[in-house]
Design an enzyme around this catalytic site. Structure first.
Site, PDB file in Angstrom:
ATOM      1  CE1 TYR A 170      -0.745   2.093  -6.574  1.00  0.00           C
ATOM      2  CE2 TYR A 170      -3.059   2.061  -7.225  1.00  0.00           C
ATOM      3  CZ  TYR A 170      -1.834   1.440  -7.128  1.00  0.00           C
ATOM      4  OH  TYR A 170      -1.684   0.150  -7.573  1.00  0.00           O
ATOM      5  CB  ALA A 201      -8.029  -2.721 -10.960  1.00  0.00           C
ATOM      6  CG  HIS A 249      -2.630  -4.714   3.920  1.00  0.00           C
ATOM      7  ND1 HIS A 249      -3.270  -5.936   3.953  1.00  0.00           N
ATOM      8  CD2 HIS A 249      -1.691  -4.826   2.943  1.00  0.00           C
ATOM      9  CE1 HIS A 249      -2.762  -6.743   3.034  1.00  0.00           C
ATOM     10  NE2 HIS A 249      -1.791  -6.098   2.413  1.00  0.00           N
ATOM     11  CB  SER A 289      -4.978  -7.520   6.758  1.00  0.00           C
ATOM     12  OG  SER A 289      -4.868  -6.217   6.227  1.00  0.00           O
ATOM     13  CG  HIS A 323      -0.753   3.805 -10.740  1.00  0.00           C
ATOM     14  ND1 HIS A 323      -0.361   3.811 -12.058  1.00  0.00           N
ATOM     15  CD2 HIS A 323      -0.475   2.563 -10.270  1.00  0.00           C
ATOM     16  CE1 HIS A 323       0.125   2.617 -12.373  1.00  0.00           C
ATOM     17  NE2 HIS A 323       0.065   1.842 -11.305  1.00  0.00           N
ATOM     18  CG  PHE A 383      10.464  -2.317  -2.817  1.00  0.00           C
ATOM     19  CD1 PHE A 383      10.399  -3.237  -3.855  1.00  0.00           C
ATOM     20  CD2 PHE A 383      10.710  -2.791  -1.538  1.00  0.00           C
ATOM     21  CE1 PHE A 383      10.595  -4.584  -3.626  1.00  0.00           C
ATOM     22  CE2 PHE A 383      10.916  -4.136  -1.297  1.00  0.00           C
ATOM     23  CZ  PHE A 383      10.867  -5.029  -2.344  1.00  0.00           C
ATOM     24  NE  ARG A 395      -2.122  -1.697 -14.831  1.00  0.00           N
ATOM     25  CZ  ARG A 395      -1.361  -0.695 -15.210  1.00  0.00           C
ATOM     26  NH1 ARG A 395      -1.824   0.200 -16.075  1.00  0.00           N
ATOM     27  NH2 ARG A 395      -0.143  -0.519 -14.714  1.00  0.00           N
ATOM     28  N   GLY A 396      -2.263  -5.096 -12.108  1.00  0.00           N
ATOM     29  CA  GLY A 396      -0.922  -5.656 -12.234  1.00  0.00           C
ATOM     30  C   GLY A 396      -0.114  -4.877 -13.243  1.00  0.00           C
ATOM     31  CG  ASP A 397       2.814  -2.961 -12.812  1.00  0.00           C
ATOM     32  OD1 ASP A 397       2.189  -2.014 -13.306  1.00  0.00           O
ATOM     33  OD2 ASP A 397       3.106  -3.047 -11.607  1.00  0.00           O
ATOM     34  CG  HIS A 444      -2.481  -9.719  -3.679  1.00  0.00           C
ATOM     35  ND1 HIS A 444      -1.686  -8.603  -3.577  1.00  0.00           N
ATOM     36  CD2 HIS A 444      -2.881  -9.998  -2.422  1.00  0.00           C
ATOM     37  CE1 HIS A 444      -1.624  -8.217  -2.313  1.00  0.00           C
ATOM     38  NE2 HIS A 444      -2.333  -9.055  -1.585  1.00  0.00           N
ATOM     39  CD  GLU A 472       0.773  -7.371   0.032  1.00  0.00           C
ATOM     40  OE1 GLU A 472      -0.213  -6.617   0.173  1.00  0.00           O
ATOM     41  OE2 GLU A 472       1.663  -7.170  -0.812  1.00  0.00           O
TER      42      GLU A 472
END
Ligand code: FAD
Length: 277
Positions: free
Chosen positions: A138, A116, A259, A9, A142, A209, A100-102, A70, A11
């Site tokens: 993770y 999440a 992915h 997949s 995380h 990153f 969840r995101g930031d 997402h 992204e």
């Protein structure tokens, strides 16, 4: 025993301009030839790219691709998420990557869903089994997790809430992934965990990153990449060789697929995919 072929997949992120969208359509058309199972489109922190995500998903659906937006919950209301889910159902979306995101800096209110696993529960409560739900995993843990065990407990909560599969944060240390899978097996977590692979093409961006998301660039790799200095072509050739080898070893070790974080580029993902046996 029938061997299942690996699932790939890709992204993408929503482009910021009409020109960027045209470029992404070309990227999409090239990468479609590699026959991905689905493509996914990221969602900016706090919903900042919401419209862009919807438009990009529509472009992917228009080309006949299975497309997964997402969706992050931090800073959002249940009503807003409900509306978005209904819009996606109307568009024919069948998959979602639930996060969840930031919190974007300066945004105070964390919203109604804080993690999440709560988002996955909410999606299941609102839409039943309509969506195939992917969550984040993770292998190197995380950055905000109080401990490795607490992070694994969190992953288990997301699976219990109804996640069908997981995509990992990128990593370059294969043992971290294999150990993570071992821990999942011990906890009877049976959903497939797809390694997220970031093709290496640029050390500066990768280091930036990685500092943000807690992915480790091993010392040997960082030093080898640094040694190329400004010779970007050689750095890229070496980086893609390392990425290919990592991907191949993961598949050989039983990973269910890969992915790719494409960064909206054709070349790196295409090179690695073509190099895989
Ligand atoms: P969670 O699973 O909720 O975990 C977040 C942290 O909270 C972890 O440290 C966890 O251990 C801890 N935790 C969970 N539950 C509890 C609890 N009850 N009590 C205390 N601590 C708890 N970000 C975006 O903004 N947009 C994107 O499109 C996007 N796509 C991504 C795709 C993938 C495949 C991955 C791996 C990450 C993506 N991210 C994206 C980044 C992600 O949003 C961040 O890593 C974010 O910090 C965590 O999201 P999560 O869904 O993993 O959170």
């Amino acid at each position: 025993m029938t061997e299942r072929s690996p699932q790939f997949s890709f992204e993408f992120f929503p482009p910021k301009s009409a020109e960027g969208m045209e470029k992404l359509k070309t990227t999409r058309d090239e990468l479609m030839r590699l026959n991905p199972k689905y493509v996914s489109v990221t969602f900016g922190a706090g919903g900042s790219t919401q419209q862009g995500t919807i438009e990009t998903i529509q472009e992917m659906l228009n080309a006949g691709l299975d497309a997964a937006p997402h969706l992050s919950c931090i800073g959002s209301t249940e009503e807003n998420i409900r509306e978005l889910l209904n819009q996606y159902i109307g568009m024919g979306v069948k998959r979602i990557v639930a996060l969840r995101g930031d919190m974007p800096s300066g945004m105070g209110d964390t919203g109604e869903l804080h993690y999440a696993n709560e988002l996955v529960e909410f999606i299941r409560r609102e839409t039943g089994e309509h969506f195939h739900i992917e969550v984040a995993a993770y292998p190197e843990f995380h950055p905000q997790a109080p401990s490795a065990t607490a992070d694994l407990d969190n992953f288990a909560r997301k699976v219990k809430a109804g996640a069908n599969a997981a995509i990992t944060q990128y990593f370059y240390n294969i043992d971290a992934y294999l150990r993570f899978i071992e821990e999942c097996n011990k906890r009877n977590i049976e959903i497939p965990v797809f390694p997220g692979i970031m093709p290496i093409t640029n050390l500066k961006n990768l280091a930036r990153f990685s500092d943000m998301c807690g992915a480790e660039i091993p010392r040997w790799l960082r030093l080898r990449l640094e040694a190329y200095g400004d010779d970007m072509e050689s750095l890229k050739a070496f980086g893609l060789e390392v990425t290919t080898e990592l991907s191949q070893r993961l598949l050989d070790a039983g990973a269910p697929g890969i992915h790719f974080y494409t960064m909206n580029q054709v070349g790196p993902t295409q090179t690695v995919m073509n190099n895989l046996r």
